[in-house]
Write a protein that holds these residues in place. Structure first.
Motif, mmCIF file in Angstrom:
data_model
loop_
_atom_site.group_PDB
_atom_site.id
_atom_site.type_symbol
_atom_site.label_atom_id
_atom_site.label_comp_id
_atom_site.label_asym_id
_atom_site.label_seq_id
_atom_site.Cartn_x
_atom_site.Cartn_y
_atom_site.Cartn_z
ATOM 1 N N ILE A 172 -1.307 -1.298 -0.280
ATOM 2 C CA ILE A 172 -2.386 -0.992 0.668
ATOM 3 C C ILE A 172 -3.228 -2.234 0.941
ATOM 4 N N CYS A 173 -3.533 -2.988 -0.110
ATOM 5 C CA CYS A 173 -4.321 -4.214 0.047
ATOM 6 C C CYS A 173 -3.599 -5.206 0.956
ATOM 7 N N ILE A 174 -2.308 -5.406 0.743
ATOM 8 C CA ILE A 174 -1.534 -6.344 1.554
ATOM 9 C C ILE A 174 -1.494 -5.893 3.012
ATOM 10 N N VAL A 175 -1.293 -4.595 3.239
ATOM 11 C CA VAL A 175 -1.224 -4.072 4.605
ATOM 12 C C VAL A 175 -2.555 -4.260 5.328
ATOM 13 N N PHE A 176 -3.661 -3.904 4.672
ATOM 14 C CA PHE A 176 -4.976 -4.053 5.293
ATOM 15 C C PHE A 176 -5.274 -5.514 5.617
#
Length: 371
Positions: free
Chosen positions: A25-29
């Protein structure tokens, strides 16, 4: 202590999903917001000439750091310009070029100036070669070799430097989003690992461990070291993905970033201990953590740069938030190129926060009965 660590890692191997999900999720955001903040301007290019005739010219255009030139069909270029998806398109001609625009903006003028500059250089090279062909005493191949040597090994070298005053602010939208979301999401990873202290106390596991040969400080140390390791690994893993899979070079400071993450992760572990100490049960912890994490991210500059905040109240509150100093460390080291000595102040603040919060949290947990 090693027994506690061993048990924690075995439990993680059985259930690694929370760790992996928050990392993804962190990478996508960070990717989505970083793409939106990219400084490069996309410019589609087409020509009625064959691509072979304009290969050298197109290659020269692609050397820009500001503009990204892409070869497309004429219809696609006109469609992108008319829909407003690009500020301008370029038609390459033999001795000139045309700009396809829907409205005149500052970027249109910059594109025109850059393309004109490239054309001027190409025309100069072309004229020199044409003059050489008219003189039977001059070898055209020798002239081409001389021009190539002049470009690759010039007689004079120019060193470009940026002049920056003390008050000048540099904002890199892509690095801002990567650093911000990495520091934000790791709060949840660390906090929910520390939460197991509360769960184990409530379920009576701590009472059984205390009756065993293991000392109480070893139980605390095992839990906290495990939380630190998992939080550190998550942030490091996210940055490694951005460096080697996506190609963000972090200005060659990746190893420096790894070193500077240590005081920040330590401070977040200590903050998590404090939150665990004041929470009477898991439900309270689940209510308090998002409130504190999101508030710290907003006030500390993880969502947007503190440099654009004008409220003195918010800037004052940011001085009491670990995220502020974590972002300051990473941005000053990577974007501004500050030395380790220049970063001692935020490092010392994070270490001080860590010691105080850890001491308060452990003291509260020891004094209060867990429901």
């Amino acid at each position: 202590m090693m027994g506690v660590l061993s048990a924690k890692f075995r439990l993680f191997i059985r259930k690694p999903w929370m760790f992996l999900i928050t990392s993804v999720i962190c990478i996508v955001f960070a990717l989505l917001i970083g793409e939106a903040n990219k400084k490069e301007i996309r410019v589609p290019v087409y020509s009625d000439l064959s691509k072979k005739e304009v290969t050298d010219l197109f290659h020269s255009l692609q050397q820009s750091d500001l503009f990204t030139f892409e070869w497309m069909d004429e219809d696609d270029v006109h469609k992108l310009v008319s829909e407003g998806k690009v500020v301008a398109g370029v038609k390459l001609e033999k001795d000139d070029f045309r700009l396809i625009v829907s409205s005149k903006t500052a970027n249109v003028y910059l594109i025109g100036q850059y393309v004109q500059k490239v054309y001027t250089k190409e025309m100069q090279t072309k004229k020199i070669i044409e003059s050489a062909t008219k003189n039977p005493n001059i070898s055209v191949e020798n002239v081409k070799d001389a021009l190539h040597d002049a470009k690759t090994h010039p007689i004079f070298t120019l060193e470009k430097k940026r002049f920056r005053g003390e008050e000048t602010v540099i904002i890199d939208g892509q690095l801002q989003s990567i650093f911000g979301f990495s520091l934000f999401f790791v709060i949840y990873t660390i906090a929910y690992n520390v939460l197991y202290i509360l769960i184990e106390k409530r379920e009576g596991i701590w009472n059984r461990m205390i009756l065993s040969p293991i000392k109480k400080w070893e139980i605390y140390a095992g839990n906290l070291i495990y939380s630190f390791i998992m939080g550190y690994i998550q942030v490091a893993l996210i940055l490694v993905v951005f460096r080697f899979a996506i190609g963000i070079d972090f200005h060659g400071k990746l190893l420096t970033i790894f070193l500077l993450l240590i005081p920040y992760v330590f401070a977040i572990v200590a903050l998590s201990i404090f939150i665990t100490g004041i929470a009477k049960n898991v439900q309270q912890f689940n209510a308090i953590l998002p409130l504190i994490a999101v508030s710290m991210a907003m006030i500390g500059g993880a969502y947007w740069p503190l440099e654009i905040v004008s409220s003195n109240v918010l800037l004052t509150l940011s001085k009491f938030v670990p995220v502020t100093y974590g972002m300051e460390l990473l941005k000053r080291a990577v974007i501004y190129g500050d030395s380790f000595t220049d970063l001692l102040y935020p490092i010392s603040i994070l270490c001080f926060m860590g010691v105080v919060l850890a001491g308060l949290g452990i003291n509260i947990m020891e004094r209060r009965h867990v429901a």
